[in-house]
Design a protein around this motif. Structure first.
Motif, short mmCIF file in Angstrom:
data_model
loop_
_atom_site.label_atom_id
_atom_site.label_comp_id
_atom_site.label_asym_id
_atom_site.label_seq_id
_atom_site.Cartn_x
_atom_site.Cartn_y
_atom_site.Cartn_z
N ASN A 1 9.35 -13.78 -16.75
CA ASN A 1 9.98 -13.19 -17.94
C ASN A 1 8.99 -12.37 -18.74
O ASN A 1 9.33 -11.31 -19.26
CB ASN A 1 10.60 -14.27 -18.81
CG ASN A 1 11.92 -14.75 -18.26
OD1 ASN A 1 12.62 -14.02 -17.58
ND2 ASN A 1 12.25 -16.00 -18.54
N ARG A 2 7.74 -12.83 -18.86
CA ARG A 2 6.72 -12.07 -19.59
C ARG A 2 6.40 -10.75 -18.92
O ARG A 2 6.15 -9.75 -19.57
CB ARG A 2 5.45 -12.89 -19.71
CG ARG A 2 5.55 -14.05 -20.66
CD ARG A 2 4.24 -14.80 -20.71
NE ARG A 2 4.40 -16.07 -21.38
CZ ARG A 2 3.51 -17.02 -21.36
NH1 ARG A 2 2.37 -16.86 -20.72
NH2 ARG A 2 3.72 -18.14 -22.00
N LEU A 3 6.39 -10.76 -17.58
CA LEU A 3 6.04 -9.54 -16.86
C LEU A 3 7.16 -8.51 -16.84
O LEU A 3 6.92 -7.32 -17.01
CB LEU A 3 5.67 -9.89 -15.41
CG LEU A 3 4.32 -10.54 -15.21
CD1 LEU A 3 4.17 -10.98 -13.76
CD2 LEU A 3 3.20 -9.59 -15.59
N PHE A 4 8.40 -8.95 -16.62
CA PHE A 4 9.49 -8.02 -16.39
C PHE A 4 10.47 -7.88 -17.55
O PHE A 4 11.25 -6.92 -17.58
CB PHE A 4 10.24 -8.41 -15.12
CG PHE A 4 9.38 -8.32 -13.90
CD1 PHE A 4 8.99 -7.09 -13.40
CD2 PHE A 4 8.93 -9.47 -13.27
CE1 PHE A 4 8.18 -7.01 -12.28
CE2 PHE A 4 8.12 -9.39 -12.14
CZ PHE A 4 7.74 -8.16 -11.64
#
Length: 89
Positions: free
Chosen positions: A36-39
């Motif tokens: 979730n943090r990356l995308f």
């Protein structure tokens, strides 16, 4: 010219710095949290704690920046007294 204060080297031109991303709580991060943090990174308005690097000295530190005004409120090294009084991000 925009100025940022390096906790080690003092006020410098913003072109000497590299943005490294927001500060996250690393305790108990699951694979889903990391994905979730990356995308799906949020775009909040208000004050955000961010990792920055002063490239000439390779100093990595935390800066608090108001995303509404793009004003840098303060900067400090991780583990300093200022870090212990910072609000969680």
């Amino acid at each position: 010219m925009k100025i940022m204060t390096c906790p080690v080297n003092g006020p410098r031109n913003i072109s000497e710095f590299q943005w490294l991303g927001p500060v996250h709580d690393t305790a108990e991060a699951t694979d889903a949290d990391l994905l979730n943090r990356l995308f799906f990174a949020p775009n909040p308005m208000g004050v955000l704690r961010e990792w920055w690097r002063h490239t000439p000295s390779n100093t990595v530190f935390i800066a608090e920046r108001d995303l509404t005004t793009d004003e840098i409120l303060r900067s400090y090294l991780k583990g300093s007294d200022a870090d212990r009084t910072a609000s969680p991000a």
